[in-house]
Design an enzyme around this catalytic site. Structure first.
Site, short mmCIF file in Angstrom:
data_model
loop_
_atom_site.label_atom_id
_atom_site.label_comp_id
_atom_site.label_asym_id
_atom_site.label_seq_id
_atom_site.Cartn_x
_atom_site.Cartn_y
_atom_site.Cartn_z
N GLY A 13 35.86 -7.51 5.71
CA GLY A 13 37.23 -8.04 5.83
C GLY A 13 38.17 -6.97 6.37
O GLY A 13 37.89 -5.78 6.29
N LYS A 76 30.01 -11.30 8.16
CA LYS A 76 28.77 -12.07 8.03
C LYS A 76 27.62 -11.51 8.85
O LYS A 76 26.54 -12.08 8.84
CB LYS A 76 29.02 -13.50 8.52
CG LYS A 76 29.99 -14.28 7.67
CD LYS A 76 30.11 -15.68 8.19
CE LYS A 76 31.34 -16.34 7.63
NZ LYS A 76 31.67 -17.55 8.34
N ASP A 77 27.86 -10.44 9.60
CA ASP A 77 26.87 -10.07 10.60
C ASP A 77 26.02 -8.86 10.22
O ASP A 77 26.22 -7.76 10.72
CB ASP A 77 27.57 -9.86 11.95
CG ASP A 77 28.23 -11.14 12.41
OD1 ASP A 77 27.51 -12.02 12.89
OD2 ASP A 77 29.46 -11.27 12.24
N THR A 119 28.88 -3.25 4.88
CA THR A 119 28.95 -2.62 6.21
C THR A 119 28.32 -1.22 6.17
O THR A 119 27.59 -0.83 7.08
CB THR A 119 30.43 -2.51 6.63
OG1 THR A 119 31.00 -3.82 6.59
CG2 THR A 119 30.58 -1.95 8.03
N ASP A 141 41.13 -3.26 -2.33
CA ASP A 141 40.92 -3.38 -3.78
C ASP A 141 40.93 -2.03 -4.49
O ASP A 141 41.09 -1.97 -5.71
CB ASP A 141 39.57 -4.07 -4.06
CG ASP A 141 39.48 -5.44 -3.41
OD1 ASP A 141 40.54 -6.04 -3.15
OD2 ASP A 141 38.35 -5.90 -3.15
#
Ligand code: F6P
Length: 373
Positions: A13, A76-77, A119, A141
């Site tokens: 994100g 998603k990748d 990632t 976060d």
């Protein structure tokens, strides 16, 4: 000597500060090495599709302050388990070698990966396959144990603080209880800091399960001193002592598919039967990641960016840059990723709020309730 080519990608994100890191890596690399810099689009997907753009003073001009990423984001990748369609059938495949081949053909010497645990786990796996990788940790976060503070957190806290302030005036006018839902997954940092800064009356965080009666007690306690409104700040991943977390949706293909959501609405509904006030809720959602990056985060991102460039110059690959004791440093990717307990946000394991720690004590001393009694 031939010119080095350095690549950047932004995975997972978005977080305010990604553009500031891109901006800084480009300039720092240019000043430290004879090189050019390119950026792959949509995180790892760009490595697979070989979709990249040149990053130079012109293409990165004016982006330092902007949230989001000019390279776009995708959570998603995962190229080590990538969804593709073969002969009309959807299958998962390891396509990492195609990505490596693409990088070789494009002449990439080093890859700077900006992202969270998912990632950076892939970054580690590319490092294992011989790619010169440098990781830069990001999350709003602020739950990364391997680094003291991640960029994006301060911006998110400022946005939430500002919005809690706005809710005060309308709550006071209507004598309402307003429950505001804040991001952070299973870590209460954003809620705790913004709750303190924004003068929330009740702060609910995942680390301290709450009781509904505890919230009602605070509402009534305030009423007794003439305060006919109450602001409750709740982390999306918080839960009632007797209940479960509220799951909003599943994002298939994401390292951690669960997206929290719905706790404020549920809580507002439950609370209404325990207090005389009308209870409403408000979900801040992606507003918390949007807009301009705070001054603090711009400076922090610049520090991460320069450190990443220094790591490339000095050949310290397979590592992630860190901030500890307010000093830039680095750790091996092998040591910090793949702890596997929290998905995208758990670089080095999640750093959550200590229920007995200083910040909770500060809030309690200020009269803020955690509804835990
Ligand atoms: O980890 C950052 C974060 O913004 C969390 O606070 C939030 O739960 C999640 O990402 C939302 O993810 P998405 O943008 O995929 O809905």
């Amino acid at each position: 000597m031939t010119k080095k080519r350095i690549a950047i990608l932004t995975g997972g994100g978005d977080a305010p500060g990604l553009n500031a890191v891109i901006y800084t890596v480009v300039r720092a690399c240019h000043s430290m090495m004879d090189c050019d810099v390119i950026g792959y689009k949509f995180g790892y997907r760009g490595l697979y599709t070989n979709d990249w753009m040149l990053l130079d003073r012109h293409t990165t001009s004016g982006i330092l302050h902007k949230g989001g990423s000019i390279l776009y984001n995708s959570n998603k990748d995962n190229l080590f388990n990538y969804t593709i369609t073969e002969n009309g059938v959807t299958v998962q495949k390891d396509v990492s070698d195609i990505a490596i081949e693409n990088m070789k053909r494009t002449g990439v010497y080093a890859l700077v990966v900006l992202g969270g645990d998912g990632t950076l786990t892939s970054a580690r796996d590319f490092a294992r396959k011989g790619v010169n990788v440098i990781g830069v940790p990001k999350t709003i976060d602020n739950d990364l144990s391997s680094t003291e503070i991640s960029f994006g957190f301060d911006t998110a806290v400022n946005i939430v603080t500002d919005n809690i302030g706005k809710l005060h005036t309308t709550a006071e006018s209507h004598h309402r209880v307003l429950v505001v839902e804040v991001m952070g997954r299973s870590a209460g940092w954003i809620c705790l800091h913004a709750g303190i800064a924004g003068s929330a009356d009740v702060i609910l965080i995942p680390e301290i399960p709450y009781s509904l009666q505890g919230i009602a007690d605070k509402v009534n306690e305030r009423k007794a001193i003439g305060k006919n409104f109450t602001i409750v700040a709740v982390t999306e991943g918080a839960r009632c002592k007797e209940g479960n977390v509220s799951v909003g949706r599943r994002v298939e293909g994401s390292p951690d598919a669960i997206r929290f959501g719905g706790v404020a609405q549920k809580l507002a509904h439950q609370l209404e039967s325990l207090v005389e006030n009308e209870v409403r809720h408000c979900v801040l959602g992606h507003i918390q990641r949007g807009g301009d990056t705070s001054a603090y985060d711009r400076v922090l991102s610049a520090r991460y960016g320069v450190k990443a460039a220094e790591m490339i110059r000095d050949g310290h690959f397979g590592t992630m840059v860190t901030l500890r004791d307010n000093t830039m440093g680095y750790v091996k990717l092998e040591e910090v990723v793949g702890s596997g307990n929290m998905g995208e946000t758990s670089v080095g394991g999640a750093r959550t709020v200590d229920p007995n720690g200083e910040m909770v004590r500060v809030a309690k001393a200020m009269g803020i309730s955690f509804a835990d009694e």
